[in-house]
Design a protein around this motif. Structure first.
Motif, PDB file in Angstrom:
ATOM      1  N   LEU A 251      43.816  36.502  29.959  1.00 34.70           N
ATOM      2  CA  LEU A 251      42.370  36.563  30.590  1.00 34.70           C
ATOM      3  C   LEU A 251      41.437  35.215  31.143  1.00 34.70           C
ATOM      4  N   GLU A 252      42.819  33.662  30.918  1.00 37.83           N
ATOM      5  CA  GLU A 252      42.204  32.640  31.813  1.00 37.83           C
ATOM      6  C   GLU A 252      42.872  33.051  32.909  1.00 37.83           C
ATOM      7  N   THR A 253      43.486  34.387  33.431  1.00 37.25           N
ATOM      8  CA  THR A 253      44.196  34.873  35.327  1.00 37.25           C
ATOM      9  C   THR A 253      42.585  34.946  36.113  1.00 37.25           C
ATOM     10  N   VAL A 255      39.623  33.507  35.407  1.00 38.62           N
ATOM     11  CA  VAL A 255      38.496  32.266  35.752  1.00 38.62           C
ATOM     12  C   VAL A 255      38.639  32.083  36.382  1.00 38.62           C
ATOM     13  N   ASP A 256      37.642  30.722  37.275  1.00 40.86           N
ATOM     14  CA  ASP A 256      37.414  30.514  39.112  1.00 40.86           C
ATOM     15  C   ASP A 256      39.139  30.995  39.334  1.00 40.86           C
ATOM     16  N   LYS A 279      43.825  29.531  40.436  1.00 42.70           N
ATOM     17  CA  LYS A 279      44.200  30.732  39.171  1.00 42.70           C
ATOM     18  C   LYS A 279      44.268  32.264  39.975  1.00 42.70           C
TER      19      LYS A 279
END
Length: 637
Positions: A251-253, A255-256, A279
């Motif tokens: 999921l953090e891929t 973000v931003d 990212k």
């Protein structure tokens, strides 16, 4: 890329590196600065204009309540001028909107005050409102509609209502310009070029054209730049946003997210990438998704070139690096798109909730009550549109009341506010005759009538454009002007391709099947083009492609659309075989376009995932391959 002094000396001898900073007016100015400071680039481009921006601000500007240009574009310049001056990065963007000269002069004032060595220019010639108004009043005939050459396409209901020049007055009329004026401005030494309504990819084409010193007849090269521009112009869409395969990655891929960069070589081939140590992701799947977005078949049109991308090749050539090639170019069409917006009337929506048991019968009762009362009062026939839209399905054996609740959106349009106030009055008259458990979300911001704008996409002869660029002096006055001229050669548009696959196979040859969602094995993206929705579907292994080709027929598309299909719609189908894709255009679902569409999904972006959510018979052999495919993709991060 190294030293600033040598970088521009290398123009034409290496690929030009173009970073995009905006795909919509909401993208903050920090994205321009981010592209300037996070790595080396030669150009920064920005596309701040959706079809609605110009029209929404036109009346405010006329009343002195709006500057006409996009505030986020100015924010980007204000934040980034110091880096542009230091690193000698050139900027081309369309955030000037209705007032490119005004934004250019504001920018020049700041440049002069800060003592930067930057030359500012603006492009003119897209604003045709006075001409369109005069012609309509004089001839009482409409400009030719963008879809009019396809005799199988039905124009939207009320599409010709702007003939009522008193009641449906024109608000804005802007032609989509190409890159010719941009190139002229760069040749005159401009560092910052502020445009109004240029086509989405025109800033990228102009940057590559100038860098490589192409001729206007280098059509293959220009076509490659056009497709590269199409890929990076939508904010973060090519780096992870709006990506159908996002669930396959951490999921953090997402973000931003950074925005995209195109490295365009002298032969028009390009590599799509992003700044290092950011990212997001740039891989074949996401680039294919973005390529298939907002297309209408294999032919992509611009005022400078016609690109045929039917045989496009999209190949991973490194981490976060995807190469585009095999795009063919031809002379541009003799016309360009002319976006006309006018006052369509007034609209309002009422929102009602139902919970749980017998929900379908409840909504049927409410609509019947409404229509009876409206007819009895003589109001029913006065609406342009009256839609009862049921949103959601109550959960079986619900775990909460929220999970058991759906809502009905009563969406109405009319020529006058009075008719819509009549809708509210009718509701008040029958409100206490409601079904069991009735409750509502009556938001006065949407229940009260508001003026809405309607869209008429027309075509305009390129040879009639008066397009050019103006370069400013340090005091903000115009130091020099140059006409963009016109293309020396045009190519008449052929009918768009529309065919089923050449060699369909029996679906049973793929062996046993089981029920699964189409999205379990297919990625996709969809979007809007005026009244129409486009949809691109693709698989990720060549051995799966014959199944998709044979499964995804025009008849199948109408079946998958279910209750959303209407007999006055029309479907085109074609294939991009090198990227294992099938592409559809469905003409008509968006009515008169984004600003007046009756649908919740007025941009058509959710259509792809609606189709991917359909449960179909999927070969078990294809499903068995999916875990390995997903692991391969993750390994590329």
């Amino acid at each position: 890329m190294g030293d600033v002094r040598t970088r521009w000396a290398a123009a034409g001898t290496r690929p030009v590196r173009i970073a995009n900073c905006s795909g919509a007016r909401g993208d903050p100015g920090s994205q321009m600065r981010r592209q300037a400071i996070e790595g080396d680039v030669d150009f920064i481009t920005g596309d701040y204009l959706a079809e609605m921006n110009l029209a929404e601000n036109a009346e405010k500007m006329a009343a002195g309540k709006h500057d006409g240009w996009e505030p986020t574009a100015w924010d980007g310049l204000e934040q980034t001028l110091d880096v542009l001056d230091e690193k000698r990065i050139k900027v081309v963007f369309n955030g000037g909107a209705l007032n490119p000269s005004g934004l250019a002069k504001k920018c020049q004032k700041l440049v002069t005050e800060r003592g930067y060595n930057l030359k500012v220019a603006y492009v003119y010639g897209d604003d045709l409102i006075d001409e369109v108004k005069a012609d309509l009043e004089k001839t009482r005939t409409l400009p030719k509609h963008l879809d009019s050459e396809n005799d199988k396409v039905s124009l939207a209901q009320n599409a010709t209502s702007l003939l009522d020049t008193k009641g449906k007055r024109i608000v804005s009329a802007n032609a989509y310009l190409g890159a010719r004026a941009i190139v002229k401005g760069l040749e005159l030494g401009a560092d910052i070029i502020v445009c109004g309504r240029v086509a989405d990819a025109s800033p990228v084409i102009g940057a590559a054209w100038y860098w490589h010193k192409w001729n206007e007849s280098d059509y293959d090269n220009l076509a490659g730049a056009l497709i590269a521009g199409h890929l990076i112009e939508c904010s973060a869409y090519v780096t992870g946003s709006n990506f159908a395969g996002f669930t396959e990655y951490p999921l953090e891929t997402f973000v931003d997210l950074p925005f995209g960069i195109a490295e365009i070589a002298a032969d028009g081939t390009s590599v799509i990438t992003k700044h290092e140590n950011t990212k997001g992701l740039v891989n074949e799947d996401n680039v294919k998704c973005q390529f298939l977005y907002e297309l209408q078949g294999s032919i992509y049109l611009n005022s400078d070139v016609t690109a045929n991308a039917k045989d496009i090749e999209i190949q991973q050539v490194g981490k976060d690096r995807v190469r585009l090639s095999n795009i063919k170019g031809f002379p541009p069409p003799p016309t360009t798109k002319l976006a006309i917006f006018y006052h369509g009337g007034y609209e309002a929506q009422l929102l009602f909730n139902a919970t749980g048991y017998a929900t379908a019968q409840k909504w049927h009762l409410m609509e019947t009550q409404f229509r009876f009362a409206l007819k009895q009062s003589g109001r029913l026939e006065k609406f342009q549109l009256l839609d009862f839209q049921i949103i959601g399905t109550p959960e079986y054996n619900p775990r909460s009341q929220f999970a058991s609740t759906t809502y009905c959106r009563v969406f109405a349009q009319a020529d006058t506010e009075t008719v819509l106030y009549g809708l509210l009055k009718t509701f008040s008259e029958i409100a206490m005759q409601h079904f069991s458990g009735f409750h509502l979300s009556l938001d006065t911001r949407t229940a009260l009538p508001r003026s809405y704008l309607a869209f008429y996409p027309a075509i305009y002869p390129q040879n009639s454009l008066d397009e050019g660029v103006a370069v400013l002096s340090a005091d903000g006055s115009v130091a020099e002007k140059a006409s963009a001229g016109h293309p020396s050669e045009y190519r008449k548009l052929d009918a768009r391709e529309n065919y089923e696959t050449a060699s369909p196979v029996d679906l049973s040859m793929f062996g046993p099947t089981r029920k699964a969602r189409l999205g379990d094995v297919v990625l996709a993206r969809s979007g809007d083009k005026g009244a129409n929705i486009n949809l691109g579907l693709f698989v990720r292994r060549s051995e799966h492609y014959p199944w998709l080709q044979s499964f995804a027929t025009r008849a199948r598309m109408t079946e998958l659309m279910g209750d959303d299909w209407r007999e006055d719609f029309f479907v085109e189908r074609m294939e991009f075989q090198n990227i294992l894709a099938v592409h559809f255009v469905i003409y008509g679902p968006l009515g008169r376009g984004v600003s007046s569409c009756r649908l919740l999904d007025c941009l058509g972006k959710g259509f792809a995932d609606y189709i991917r959510d359909k449960v179909i018979d999927v070969p078990e052999s294809i499903l068995a391959d999916m875990p390995a495919i997903r692991e391969e993709r993750k390994a590329m991060l």
